[in-house]
Design an enzyme around this catalytic site. Structure first.
Site, PDB file in Angstrom:
ATOM      1  N   ARG A  28       0.786  -1.232   0.000  1.00 16.71           N
ATOM      2  CA  ARG A  28       0.000   0.000   0.000  1.00 16.71           C
ATOM      3  C   ARG A  28       0.824   1.292   0.000  1.00 16.71           C
ATOM      4  O   ARG A  28       0.378   2.295  -0.551  1.00 16.71           O
ATOM      5  CB  ARG A  28      -0.927   0.022   1.227  1.00 16.71           C
ATOM      6  N   ARG A  46      19.885 -25.619   8.546  1.00 18.16           N
ATOM      7  CA  ARG A  46      19.507 -24.507   9.426  1.00 18.16           C
ATOM      8  C   ARG A  46      20.540 -23.378   9.410  1.00 18.16           C
ATOM      9  O   ARG A  46      20.856 -22.807  10.442  1.00 18.16           O
ATOM     10  CB  ARG A  46      19.310 -25.016  10.866  1.00 18.16           C
ATOM     11  N   HIS A  47      21.056 -23.064   8.248  1.00 13.17           N
ATOM     12  CA  HIS A  47      22.052 -21.982   8.140  1.00 13.17           C
ATOM     13  C   HIS A  47      21.923 -21.344   6.759  1.00 13.17           C
ATOM     14  O   HIS A  47      22.286 -21.950   5.742  1.00 13.17           O
ATOM     15  CB  HIS A  47      23.472 -22.527   8.342  1.00 13.17           C
ATOM     16  N   SER A  76      29.994 -15.857   8.369  1.00 10.94           N
ATOM     17  CA  SER A  76      28.699 -15.520   7.780  1.00 10.94           C
ATOM     18  C   SER A  76      28.467 -14.018   7.744  1.00 10.94           C
ATOM     19  O   SER A  76      27.910 -13.472   6.780  1.00 10.94           O
ATOM     20  CB  SER A  76      27.569 -16.184   8.581  1.00 10.94           C
ATOM     21  N   HIS A  90      -1.203  26.191  23.185  1.00  6.32           N
ATOM     22  CA  HIS A  90      -2.139  25.330  23.930  1.00  6.32           C
ATOM     23  C   HIS A  90      -3.412  25.089  23.112  1.00  6.32           C
ATOM     24  O   HIS A  90      -4.452  24.755  23.678  1.00  6.32           O
ATOM     25  CB  HIS A  90      -2.495  25.937  25.293  1.00  6.32           C
ATOM     26  N   SER A 149     -16.181   9.902   3.785  1.00  7.88           N
ATOM     27  CA  SER A 149     -16.875   9.048   4.744  1.00  7.88           C
ATOM     28  C   SER A 149     -17.887   8.196   3.993  1.00  7.88           C
ATOM     29  O   SER A 149     -18.510   8.666   3.046  1.00  7.88           O
ATOM     30  CB  SER A 149     -17.585   9.902   5.795  1.00  7.88           C
ATOM     31  N   ARG A 201      -2.911   9.209   7.792  1.00  6.14           N
ATOM     32  CA  ARG A 201      -2.069   8.047   7.482  1.00  6.14           C
ATOM     33  C   ARG A 201      -0.619   8.324   7.878  1.00  6.14           C
ATOM     34  O   ARG A 201       0.055   7.455   8.454  1.00  6.14           O
ATOM     35  CB  ARG A 201      -2.152   7.725   5.987  1.00  6.14           C
ATOM     36  N   ARG A 248      15.882  -8.646  10.995  1.00  2.44           N
ATOM     37  CA  ARG A 248      15.286  -8.992   9.696  1.00  2.44           C
ATOM     38  C   ARG A 248      13.992  -8.212   9.477  1.00  2.44           C
ATOM     39  O   ARG A 248      13.657  -7.842   8.362  1.00  2.44           O
ATOM     40  CB  ARG A 248      14.978 -10.491   9.626  1.00  2.44           C
TER      41      ARG A 248
END
Length: 480
Positions: free
Chosen positions: A13, A79-80, A106, A153, A283, A297, A332
């Site tokens: 988006r 697993r690496h 690594s 204020h 609306s 936003r 990550r």
């Protein structure tokens, strides 16, 4: 798009394609391979006989043809992620396979690639930031002398000008730009430091030649596009840098949040608005509404970004000795999100400031309502000049001011203070004379117009001149 699973809204988006591409798997893994090429090439140039020119060229020829399925299957097995991609690269480069990742850890590919991504991402952020400043500068110049109510204020205060108010947003953004430019100088390559930063394996490979190992560090950095390399590291580059990066991006979010909230408040007063598309719906129920959707936003995205630095601070503080792996999973997510959020915020900021709408007549209406109160000191001085006692006039004006203010609140009538004063025989002015005292709104704005022109001339225009090559070329169109 697969609509049966969660999709990241920042990508679908809000953010630019350029920023999305920087944090893509394609960019990351091809640049892991570029790191391996840079390492092998530098090792060959410095005389390491294990690495041949033919191997280097084979590696270079296969930078882009990544078999992601093979790498993913291997990672599931071992697993690496880095060793899985070493394996996949080796299948493409059978001659060079024995020397891929030679002497490295690594974090050689992970850190150097992350730093390269951040370096390029900061350039995109800087460009967008400069374009917001340019938009606001044009807006300030156009409305430098347009008097408007000041607010403290969120209560009516001494008038300022529309242009002067917006110089305050520019000033915040220039501070952000200065922090970005300082941060750019801090982003250096990790280089070739070895497992815990001591370069022990490289010293072994180069048979104790310290100068060659130092040169290897410099050459790898240069080949990756860096002109500086961290002099010392542990296993990773200092996570302190991540914290400073997050703080800098969050600073942009704070500046944008301030602007967006102010614009939302002005929209409620119908004094100033963000652009409103011809077919935009405010609306689903109230057809007349013109909600400040873009500013709202931007506020929400900024709130998210302002909350991220705490994560980076905790990660940096919790890196035991040379390194601990609890930085991996959170980085990550958070590093990409920090830059994507900043990108989304600035795209909105460019979009909004490119075509803001000002309503001078509505601004004048509020000034006419509040100026009689603000003009009381001026009226008091004028009464003294006509021979009246300051103390007596102060009491008379105060009594009428309190009564007029109460009538506005309780009865919903217009401010009739000047009429009340004109009808009091103790006040030596007719209504026409009193009205004349508040006709020129700029008489109440002090040096606001002059300050605006001075600030633009002395600060903003020179800055934009130094960054003229960054102005333009930002896609600020909205996806939704």
């Amino acid at each position: 798009m697969d609509r049966t699973v969660y999709q990241e809204p920042l990508v679908s988006r809000y953010t630019s394609l350029e920023m999305q591409e920087l944090f893509s798997e394609q960019f990351k893994f091809t640049h892991w391979r570029r790191c391996w090429v840079a390492l092998a090439e530098a090792q060959h140039e410095l005389g390491l006989k294990l690495v041949t020119r033919e191997m280097v060229e084979e590696l270079r020829a296969h930078i882009d043809d990544i078999d992601y399925e093979v790498a993913a299957q291997k990672e599931k097995e071992i697993r690496h992620d880095v060793m899985a991609h070493v394996y996949a690269y080796g299948l493409c480069c059978p001659k060079a396979e024995p020397i891929i990742h030679l002497g490295a850890t690594s974090q050689f590919v992970v850190c150097n690639t992350d730093l390269l991504i951040q370096k390029r991402a900061l350039a995109l952020i800087k460009k967008a930031l400069v374009n917001v400043i340019a938009n606001l500068a044009a807006f300030c110049a156009k409305h430098a002398g347009l008097a408007t109510l000041g607010f403290t204020h969120y209560q009516p205060a001494q008038p300022t000008t529309v242009g002067k108010r917006n110089t305050l947003y520019i000033q915040d953004l220039i501070m952000d730009l200065e922090y970005i430019e300082h941060l750019e100088q801090q982003v250096k390559a990790r280089g070739a430091k070895g497992t815990v930063g001591t370069q022990a394996t490289f010293i072994e490979l180069f048979e104790g030649d310290h100068e060659k190992v130092r040169e290897l560090d410099r050459r790898v950095a240069a080949k990756l596009g860096f002109d500086q390399v961290f002099a010392v590291t542990g296993q990773t580059y200092p996570r302190k840098l991540d914290m400073k990066t997050a703080e800098t991006l969050a600073g942009i979010a704070e500046s944008a949040h301030k602007f967006a909230v102010d614009l939302r408040l002005l929209s409620n007063l119908k004094m100033q608005e963000e652009p409103f598309a011809k077919k935009q719906v405010g609306s689903s129920a109230m057809a007349y509404k013109r909600n400040p959707m873009r500013s709202e936003r931007m506020t929400g995205l900024a709130r998210k970004l302002m909350g991220l630095p705490a994560n980076f601070s905790a990660t940096a503080a919790n890196q035991w000795f040379e390194r601990t792996l609890d930085d991996s999973a959170i980085r990550r997510m958070d590093m990409a999100q920090a830059f994507l959020l900043a990108d989304a915020i600035l795209r909105l900021y460019v979009n909004i400031t490119s075509d803001m709408v000002v309503y001078p007549n509505q601004i004048g209406k509020y000034l006419r309502t509040e100026l009689p109160f603000m003009a009381t000191e001026k009226i008091l001085m004028a009464c003294v000049e006509r021979g009246k006692s300051r103390q007596e006039m102060h009491e008379v004006i105060r009594d009428h001011s309190v009564a007029a203010g109460l009538a506005v609140k309780e009865d919903g009538v217009d401010n009739d203070l000047l009429t009340r004063l004109a009808q009091d025989a103790r006040i030596p002015f007719a209504l026409e004379e009193l009205n004349a005292m508040i006709t020129d709104y700029t008489a109440f704005t002090g040096r606001a117009e002059e300050q605006t022109h001075e600030y633009l001339r002395e600060v903003v225009t020179p800055l934009l001149g130094r960054h003229r090559d960054l102005i333009g070329g930002v896609d600020a169109s909205l996806k939704v």
